[in-house]
Design an enzyme around this catalytic site. Structure first.
Site, PDB file in Angstrom:
ATOM      1  N   PRO A 135       0.717  -1.285   0.146  1.00 27.24           N
ATOM      2  CA  PRO A 135      -0.057   0.057  -0.078  1.00 27.24           C
ATOM      3  C   PRO A 135       0.853   1.223   0.003  1.00 27.24           C
ATOM      4  O   PRO A 135       0.177   2.253   0.078  1.00 27.24           O
ATOM      5  CB  PRO A 135      -0.803  -0.096   1.160  1.00 27.24           C
ATOM      6  N   GLU A 136       2.135   1.190  -0.333  1.00 30.19           N
ATOM      7  CA  GLU A 136       2.983   2.314  -0.106  1.00 30.19           C
ATOM      8  C   GLU A 136       2.735   3.502  -0.893  1.00 30.19           C
ATOM      9  O   GLU A 136       2.803   4.773  -0.587  1.00 30.19           O
ATOM     10  CB  GLU A 136       4.617   2.011  -0.455  1.00 30.19           C
ATOM     11  N   VAL A 137       1.996   3.209  -2.025  1.00 25.10           N
ATOM     12  CA  VAL A 137       1.670   4.190  -3.290  1.00 25.10           C
ATOM     13  C   VAL A 137       0.706   5.454  -2.350  1.00 25.10           C
ATOM     14  O   VAL A 137       0.804   6.441  -2.920  1.00 25.10           O
ATOM     15  CB  VAL A 137       1.096   3.497  -4.292  1.00 25.10           C
TER      16      VAL A 137
END
Length: 256
Positions: A135-137
């Site tokens: 989920p880094e984006v």
């Protein structure tokens, strides 16, 4: 007395590395990364160890980077950030270069750096209800340290879709993508993973180590160079006492 961030146990040829920060969902910080490196070296030096497993205490495998670490990163210089990133990368390389199979046993969530830690393992075994994702984006960030391994494990399109959308996927979907190799029912998870790992531990360790090294060393080679490397590993295996003993046992059992 402060609990260790990582538990280490060896039984029947299996070294179990348990991320032990359940109150933090086993989030990664510099101390846990350092402890994992030390444990991997310890297992590598122990000839009785045939398999290494990585698992998490509590409900989750690993939720990614610790919030305190994220706050620290925000104040670090470019050089300090590069050194920190390389430290995590060195852990992933150490797992890849370990002589033993490294198996992730995933329950609950494996997200961001936690998903990266699982991806860095040779095999991922997951409980049916487990979740995986990068989920880094959503934070304007990139799962950069794991990208080289993710790209090797799943198709280019699947890797792109997973990291750009930042969505969580189920264990069964992760298996369809190639990120997970085995999915077990929650009720049978402990027994099934125990049997699977015990089976790996019974394989001839020299042959397993050679197989692992060859598989990863083939990456990036053209066909001719890959065949030549295979020939050299073939000879190394044939010349080992482990192989010669196995051949003798086979011939003794075979009808003439």
């Amino acid at each position: 007395m402060t609990e260790p961030v990582l538990l280490y146990e060896v039984e029947d040829g299996v070294a179990t590395l348990t991320l032990n920060r359940p109150d933090k969902r086993n989030a990664l910080d510099s101390s846990l990364v350092a402890a994992l490196k030390e444990a991997l070296d310890r297992a590598d030096a122990d000839e009785s160890v045939r398999v290494v497993t990585v698992t998490g205490a509590g409900k989750d495998f690993c939720s990614g980077a610790d919030l305190t670490e994220l706050e620290r990163i925000a104040t670090m210089s470019a050089d300090e950030n590069l050194e920190d990133a390389r430290s995590l990368g060195a852990l992933f390389i150490r797992m890849r270069e370990h002589r033993c199979p490294v198996v992730a046993l995933v329950r609950g969530r494996a997200l961001a750096g936690g998903c990266g830690l699982a991806t860095a393992c040779d095999v991922v075994v997951a409980e049916e209800g487990a979740e995986f994702g990068y989920p880094e984006v959503h934070l304007g960030f990139v799962p950069a340290m794991v990208m080289a391994m993710l790209r090797r494990k799943v198709s280019e399109g699947s890797a792109f879709d997973m990291v750009v959308n930042g969505a969580r996927v189920s264990a069964s979907t992760a298996a369809d993508l190639g990120l997970v190799q085995h999915v077990f029912d929650p009720a049978a998870f402990e027994a099934a993973t125990r049997d699977y790992v015990a089976g790996l531990a019974k394989r001839p360790p020299g042959a397993v180590a050679l197989t692992k090294r060859l598989l990863y060393d083939l990456d990036g080679l053209d066909l001719a160079d890959g065949i030549e490397l295979g020939a050299r590993v073939n000879v190394e295996a044939r010349m080992s006492e482990e192989c010669r003993a196995g051949v003798r046992r086979f011939l003794e059992r075979s009808p003439r």
